[in-house]
Scaffold this motif. Structure first.
Motif, PDB file in Angstrom:
ATOM      1  N   PRO A 167      41.563  31.801  42.297  1.00  0.00           N
ATOM      2  CA  PRO A 167      42.594  32.092  41.312  1.00  0.00           C
ATOM      3  C   PRO A 167      43.676  31.023  41.303  1.00  0.00           C
ATOM      4  O   PRO A 167      43.860  30.300  42.284  1.00  0.00           O
ATOM      5  CB  PRO A 167      43.171  33.423  41.783  1.00  0.00           C
ATOM      6  CG  PRO A 167      42.980  33.378  43.259  1.00  0.00           C
ATOM      7  CD  PRO A 167      41.681  32.643  43.478  1.00  0.00           C
ATOM      8  N   LEU A 215      33.394  40.080  39.954  1.00  0.00           N
ATOM      9  CA  LEU A 215      33.300  38.888  39.115  1.00  0.00           C
ATOM     10  C   LEU A 215      32.353  37.863  39.721  1.00  0.00           C
ATOM     11  O   LEU A 215      32.357  37.630  40.930  1.00  0.00           O
ATOM     12  CB  LEU A 215      34.678  38.246  38.930  1.00  0.00           C
ATOM     13  CG  LEU A 215      35.743  39.111  38.260  1.00  0.00           C
ATOM     14  CD1 LEU A 215      37.083  38.368  38.230  1.00  0.00           C
ATOM     15  CD2 LEU A 215      35.315  39.508  36.859  1.00  0.00           C
ATOM     16  N   GLY A 254      33.393  33.699  36.600  1.00  0.00           N
ATOM     17  CA  GLY A 254      34.348  34.612  35.968  1.00  0.00           C
ATOM     18  C   GLY A 254      33.718  35.710  35.140  1.00  0.00           C
ATOM     19  O   GLY A 254      34.428  36.596  34.660  1.00  0.00           O
ATOM     20  N   THR A 282      43.420  39.838  37.781  1.00  0.00           N
ATOM     21  CA  THR A 282      42.484  39.442  38.824  1.00  0.00           C
ATOM     22  C   THR A 282      43.145  39.599  40.186  1.00  0.00           C
ATOM     23  O   THR A 282      44.360  39.530  40.319  1.00  0.00           O
ATOM     24  CB  THR A 282      42.004  37.988  38.646  1.00  0.00           C
ATOM     25  OG1 THR A 282      43.130  37.134  38.580  1.00  0.00           O
ATOM     26  CG2 THR A 282      41.158  37.837  37.398  1.00  0.00           C
ATOM     27  N   VAL A 327      38.998  42.731  40.126  1.00  0.00           N
ATOM     28  CA  VAL A 327      39.900  43.100  39.038  1.00  0.00           C
ATOM     29  C   VAL A 327      40.626  44.376  39.438  1.00  0.00           C
ATOM     30  O   VAL A 327      40.011  45.310  39.957  1.00  0.00           O
ATOM     31  CB  VAL A 327      39.132  43.320  37.715  1.00  0.00           C
ATOM     32  CG1 VAL A 327      40.038  43.882  36.627  1.00  0.00           C
ATOM     33  CG2 VAL A 327      38.484  42.027  37.250  1.00  0.00           C
ATOM     34  N   PHE A 376      43.908  39.662  33.285  1.00  0.00           N
ATOM     35  CA  PHE A 376      42.465  39.500  33.137  1.00  0.00           C
ATOM     36  C   PHE A 376      42.082  39.518  31.666  1.00  0.00           C
ATOM     37  O   PHE A 376      42.313  40.496  30.961  1.00  0.00           O
ATOM     38  CB  PHE A 376      41.722  40.614  33.886  1.00  0.00           C
ATOM     39  CG  PHE A 376      40.233  40.489  33.806  1.00  0.00           C
ATOM     40  CD1 PHE A 376      39.583  39.465  34.473  1.00  0.00           C
ATOM     41  CD2 PHE A 376      39.483  41.371  33.051  1.00  0.00           C
ATOM     42  CE1 PHE A 376      38.207  39.332  34.397  1.00  0.00           C
ATOM     43  CE2 PHE A 376      38.108  41.257  32.972  1.00  0.00           C
ATOM     44  CZ  PHE A 376      37.464  40.223  33.649  1.00  0.00           C
TER      45      PHE A 376
END
Length: 182
Positions: A3, A95, A99, A119, A126, A164
């Motif tokens: 991330p 994920l 993604g 996320t 998530v 997200f």
């Protein structure tokens, strides 16, 4: 999937969450029993209890403390309280590296498409916020190669504010969906 780091100056969460007092704190990684784990903290610098609202504060105060101590804490934390009317749904490892949502989690994400989602800190999960209530918290239930957790009290979410897939900055009522998923 890695991330993006939290950008403190542009951090945004739904206004209906930011307005809640005594539900915000901080978190950081710590080694517990030889593994890294996410630990909640009070803005006063001690570990926060998910059952003691005195350890929690307003969004603004938590954010100010995070901005003043960016190397001490990894991010904001949000605690769910009994009777608060909010449910957190945590889809761990849902994920793919690119993604895409894994098959086992697609139905859940599609069902809650109109409420706030972000996320996870590791980028492979998530977190979903919804209005509703649970008969009891649901700790990790294995699904596919991931898991689903659901909480409405005595637990907290780490907060990344990494929205997200364009999820709205609002928390919608999915009380019936929450009970169905439970």
């Amino acid at each position: 999937m890695t991330p993006a780091p939290i950008t403190l100056h542009t951090l945004q969460v739904p206004a209906d969450l930011a307005e809640l007092d005594e539900q915000w704190g901080l978190w950081r990684y710590e080694r517990v029993r030889d593994r890294a784990t996410k630990v909640p903290y009070s803005i006063r610098g001690h570990r926060a209890s998910t059952t003691n609202l005195g350890d929690w504060t307003s969004y603004d105060r938590a954010l100010d403390t995070l901005r003043a101590n960016p190397k001490r804490y990894a991010g904001l934390a949000f605690v769910f309280v009994k009777g608060g009317g909010l449910v957190g749904i945590d889809l761990d490892d849902c994920l793919e590296a690119n993604g895409d949502i894994k098959l086992w989690a697609r139905g859940v994400v599609e069902r809650f498409y109109d409420t706030y989602m972000e996320t996870s800190p590791g980028g492979s999960g998530v977190k979903i916020w919804s209005r509703g209530e649970l008969p009891a918290n649901v700790p990790g239930v294995k699904v596919g190669d991931g898991s689903i957790e659901m909480y409405d009290h005595a637990r907290y979410f780490t907060v990344t504010a990494h929205v997200f897939r364009g999820a709205p900055l609002q928390v919608e009522d999915h009380a019936a969906d929450v009970l169905l998923l439970c």
